[in-house]
Motif scaffolding. Structure first.
Motif, mmCIF file in Angstrom:
data_model
loop_
_atom_site.group_PDB
_atom_site.id
_atom_site.type_symbol
_atom_site.label_atom_id
_atom_site.label_comp_id
_atom_site.label_asym_id
_atom_site.label_seq_id
_atom_site.Cartn_x
_atom_site.Cartn_y
_atom_site.Cartn_z
ATOM 1 N N TRP A 145 -44.806 -0.131 52.625
ATOM 2 C CA TRP A 145 -43.842 0.442 51.692
ATOM 3 C C TRP A 145 -43.973 1.952 51.508
ATOM 4 N N LEU A 146 -45.193 2.494 51.630
ATOM 5 C CA LEU A 146 -45.404 3.909 51.319
ATOM 6 C C LEU A 146 -45.880 4.727 52.504
ATOM 7 N N GLY A 147 -45.936 4.149 53.711
ATOM 8 C CA GLY A 147 -46.374 4.884 54.891
ATOM 9 C C GLY A 147 -45.488 6.083 55.176
ATOM 10 N N ARG A 148 -46.092 7.170 55.648
ATOM 11 C CA ARG A 148 -45.344 8.419 55.873
ATOM 12 C C ARG A 148 -44.284 8.306 56.951
ATOM 13 N N LYS A 149 -44.575 7.568 58.042
ATOM 14 C CA LYS A 149 -43.670 7.562 59.190
ATOM 15 C C LYS A 149 -42.686 6.391 59.157
ATOM 16 N N SER A 150 -43.172 5.187 58.845
ATOM 17 C CA SER A 150 -42.311 4.006 58.968
ATOM 18 C C SER A 150 -42.242 3.184 57.698
ATOM 19 N N GLY A 151 -42.678 3.746 56.565
ATOM 20 C CA GLY A 151 -42.613 3.005 55.316
ATOM 21 C C GLY A 151 -41.179 2.832 54.824
ATOM 22 N N THR A 164 -48.273 12.069 51.031
ATOM 23 C CA THR A 164 -48.321 10.697 50.527
ATOM 24 C C THR A 164 -49.557 10.011 51.097
ATOM 25 N N ALA A 165 -50.317 9.375 50.234
ATOM 26 C CA ALA A 165 -51.551 8.733 50.673
ATOM 27 C C ALA A 165 -51.252 7.518 51.555
#
Length: 358
Positions: A52-58, A217-218
């Motif tokens: 949900w929060l991934g930088r590339k594919s969230g 984003t972590a």
């Protein structure tokens, strides 16, 4: 069509088909709540965070690209508010899920006063500190002095003195955390170069380390706060060959005597010429694996000769003095050294993880 499939389409098309921004974000929230309810264990909590929060594919990244950026001008305030609200709710829920997953199960048993008390476990050295001490033990015998600098910097020391052009992406608020008074949280340790060169005459040989900050984003490989280390030298007659020999010696000492290095041309505002350094992959010893994408090499740091403009900004004459510099993320070196696959493990304070390093 599910709401997750809708994240691949522009919001203008979805509105034309009868959806509203509020209903779209409400559906996303419901899907997330359903998925988070089934999380059991730290691994599933990390998978939920990356999904949900991934930088590339969230999922949030997809909505930012196709909903917020594609929204008509009159709808951007509405969509932006919903986007920020959903992101904050998801970040808070992911943290709760991670804490719940990592909390040890409590055993319901009565106290037996005849039993010995619990063993008090001694503390351990943090893996980032272990990596730092090993790096310093390599550079100190070479004549390098260890230094630190302020974490709150001025725009001049963080950017202008280091030859950053005004339109450089790193200057943008998307990357830099600015403070109300115009100062900022330093984005790298390089401002210490200028401060040291202003305060002391050459020859200079320094290792600088400390915390740096980015508006990131972590996820498994990124953190808004991490540790950086750089080394630099300034003297008369310094060449790129001196830099190359120093880094080859460092890589062999830190990663092992069989480690090979590879220098590739690159660009950094504060060095010219610049290079990125690869080493033989420590996970497969150069034979090719998933981590190094079958190349046998993995990128570890950036380096180069200090740009003449940087020397001038520090009050030095580039005709009589030259210098080199190299820098890397200390957290990433600790991950490579000790086989850690998630950078957030370094900051969560889980004693079960930390006890592995003694």
């Amino acid at each position: 069509m599910s709401v997750l499939e809708k994240t691949a389409r522009p919001i203008t098309e979805l509105i034309a088909e009868g959806d509203s921004p509020a209903s779209l974000y409400g559906e996303l929230r419901s899907v997330f709540e359903t998925e988070s309810a089934s999380v059991a264990g730290a691994r599933q909590a990390r998978a939920l965070r990356d999904r949900w929060l991934g930088r590339k594919s969230g999922v949030i990244t997809a909505t930012n690209r196709r909903w917020l950026k594609a929204a008509p001008r009159e709808l951007k305030p509405v969509v932006g508010k919903l986007q920020n609200l959903l992101r904050k709710e998801l970040e808070a829920a992911v943290k709760r899920a991670a804490r719940t997953a990592s909390a040890p199960a409590r055993k319901d048993r009565r106290l037996d006063p005849t039993l010995p008390g619990p063993e008090r476990v001694l503390g351990s050295v943090h893996p980032v500190r272990m990596a730092l001490e090993e790096v310093l033990d390599i550079f100190r015998p070479l004549g390098y002095t260890v230094a630190e600098g302020p974490e709150i910097e001025t725009f001049f020391y963080n950017f202008e003195a280091l030859n950053f052009p005004p339109d450089h992406p790193a200057v943008d608020e998307m990357d830099t955390l600015f403070l109300k008074d115009g100062d900022l949280l330093r984005t790298h340790t390089s401002p210490c170069q200028i401060r040291i060169m202003e305060a002391q005459p050459p020859p200079l040989r320094y290792v600088v380390h400390g915390k740096v900050y980015r508006n990131d984003t972590a996820d498994a490989t990124h953190s808004p706060m991490f540790h950086q280390l750089e080394m630099f030298a300034v003297d008369a007659g310094i060449t790129f060959g001196d830099l190359k020999g120093t880094l080859e010696h460092f890589a062999a000492r830190f990663f092992g005597p069989d480690t090979k290095t590879r220098f590739r041309p690159s660009y950094f505002p504060f060095t010219e010429p610049s290079a990125e350094v690869d080493i033989t992959c420590p996970f497969c010893n150069g034979s090719g694996c998933r981590v190094c994408k079958q190349t046998g090499f993995i990128e570890v740091l950036g380096c180069g000769m200090i740009d003449p403009n940087v020397l001038r900004n520090a009050g030095l004459d580039p005709e009589s003095h030259q210098g080199f510099a190299a820098g890397f993320g200390l957290d990433r070196f600790a991950m490579l050294k000790y086989g850690i696959d998630d950078i957030l493990l370094l900051y969560q304070g889980d004693v079960r993880f930390l006890r592995q390093f003694r």
